[in-house]
Scaffold this active site. Structure first.
Site, PDB file in Angstrom:
ATOM      1  N   SER A 101       0.716  -1.258  -0.041  1.00 29.75           N
ATOM      2  CA  SER A 101       0.097  -0.117   0.021  1.00 29.75           C
ATOM      3  C   SER A 101       0.798   1.127   0.097  1.00 29.75           C
ATOM      4  O   SER A 101       1.808   1.481  -0.875  1.00 29.75           O
ATOM      5  CB  SER A 101      -0.900   0.061   1.094  1.00 29.75           C
ATOM      6  OG  SER A 101      -2.026   0.803   1.132  1.00 29.75           O
ATOM      7  N   HIS A 153      -7.470  -6.029   0.309  1.00 29.94           N
ATOM      8  CA  HIS A 153      -6.450  -5.225   0.698  1.00 29.94           C
ATOM      9  C   HIS A 153      -5.176  -5.703   1.405  1.00 29.94           C
ATOM     10  O   HIS A 153      -4.011  -5.656   1.105  1.00 29.94           O
ATOM     11  CB  HIS A 153      -6.851  -3.931   1.058  1.00 29.94           C
ATOM     12  CG  HIS A 153      -5.703  -2.819   0.827  1.00 29.94           C
ATOM     13  ND1 HIS A 153      -5.237  -2.264  -0.137  1.00 29.94           N
ATOM     14  CD2 HIS A 153      -5.028  -2.269   1.944  1.00 29.94           C
ATOM     15  CE1 HIS A 153      -4.452  -1.139  -0.047  1.00 29.94           C
ATOM     16  NE2 HIS A 153      -4.157  -1.261   1.080  1.00 29.94           N
TER      17      HIS A 153
END
Length: 255
Positions: free
Chosen positions: A96, A230
Site C-alpha cells: 500500500s 487489501h
C-alpha cells in the site's frame, strides 16, 4: 533474532540476523502500519534471507518522534539508512503506501553504483503514473474508523478498544496527508525488476492500476494475483511468503 533495532538508524529494524546471508528483504509498512506488521512474514521465510523492516516515525519505539508527511523526504532518509545494508542483494517489498515509499527508495539506491539491488515488490498500490481520484481526506476520528473498515485491515472488535483507536488515529491522519501530497516525478525510470502483488478483492486498487507498474521500469515485470482483499496476507502470510521465496531463490542459490 529479535525485534529491536540493531543498527544506529531508527529507520531500520532487523527481525533476523543470518550469518551466511545471501540476500536481504526490506519491508515497508502500509499507512498506519509499523515494522512489526511483517514479523509473521519474516518467520515464514527461508533462513538464508536477512529480513529488515522500515519503522516510520511516530509509532512503537519511535512514538515520541513527530510524524513525517512528505514521502520524498522520507525516501531520502530511508535510502541513506539502507546504504550500509546493500552489501548483499536487496529486495524491497512495500505494501500500500509502503509500495510508493519503497519505489522512491529504490530510485535513490539505484544512483549508488556500489549498492547491490535485486528486485522491487509492490503490493496493493496503484502505479504512480495512473490517474487517480483525490486520496481520501482522513482527518477525523470517524474518517479513520470508516477507512479501516473499508479496507478490512482491522478487526471490528479492535475498533472498540479506545486505547488502540487513540494510538492509530493520529498515525493514519499523518500518513494520509503524506499520500495526498505525494507528487510523482516521472524520471528516472527504474532498472530493477518489479513484481506487483494484488489481492483480487481489493476495493481500492483495480488490476489495471497494478499492471501499470510495468511502465516504471526498464527491467522485467510480473503481476501476481492472490485471493483476498487489501490485506490479503494479514491472517495467513504463507502465500505471500511462497511468492517472495520464489523471487529470492535465484539470489540465494547462486551466491
Amino acid at each position: 533474532m529479535g525485534n529491536r533495532p540493531t543498527t544506529d538508524s531508527p529507520w531500520i529494524r532487523r527481525f533476523r540476523s543470518v550469518p551466511q546471508r545471501r540476500a536481504r528483504l526490506v519491508c515497508f509498512p502500509h499507512a498506519g502500519g509499523a515494522a512489526s506488521f511483517y514479523m509473521p512474514l519474516s518467520r515464514a521465510l527461508a533462513d538464508s534471507v536477512d529480513v529488515l523492516a522500515v519503522q516510520y516515525p511516530g509509532r512503537q519505539e519511535r512514538r515520541h518522534e513527530p510524524f513525517r508527511t512528505d514521502i520524498l523526504d522520507m525516501a531520502d532518509d530511508i535510502a541513506q539508512a539502507l546504504t550500509p545494508w546493500a552489501d548483499v542483494p536487496l529486495v524491497l517489498l512495500g505494501h500500500s503506501m509502503g509500495a510508493t515509499i519503497a519505489y522512491e527508495v529504490m530510485r535513490r539506491l539505484e544512483q549508488d553504483d556500489t549498492a547491490r539491488l535485486a528486485h522491487l515488490i509492490v503490493s496493493c498500490r496503484p502505479a504512480p503514473s495512473r490517474p487517480r481520484e483525490h486520496p481520501a481526506d482522513i482527518s477525523t476520528h470517524d474518517d479513520v474508523l470508516a477507512e479501516l473498515r473499508r479496507l478490512s485491515g482491522t478487526d471490528d472488535q479492535l475498533l472498540l478498544e479506545q486505547d488502540l483507536i487513540d494510538m492509530v488515529v493520529p498515525i493514519l491522519i499523518a500518513d494520509y496527508a503524506a499520500i495526498r501530497t505525494y507528487d510523482h516525478i516521472p524520471e528516472p525510470m527504474l532498472r530493477t525488476d518489479v513484481t506487483a502483488f494484488l489481492g483480487v478483492e481489493d476495493p481500492s486498487v483495480p488490476q489495471d492500476d497494478m499492471a501499470a507498474w510495468e511502465l516504471h521500469t526498464t527491467g522485467a515485470f510480473t503481476l501476481r494475483l492472490f485471493p483476498g482483499g487489501h490485506f490479503y496476507f494479514k491472517d495467513d502470510p504463507s502465500a505471500m511468503a511462497r511468492a517472495v521465496s520464489e523471487l529470492l531463490t535465484p539470489l540465494t542459490a547462486r551466491l
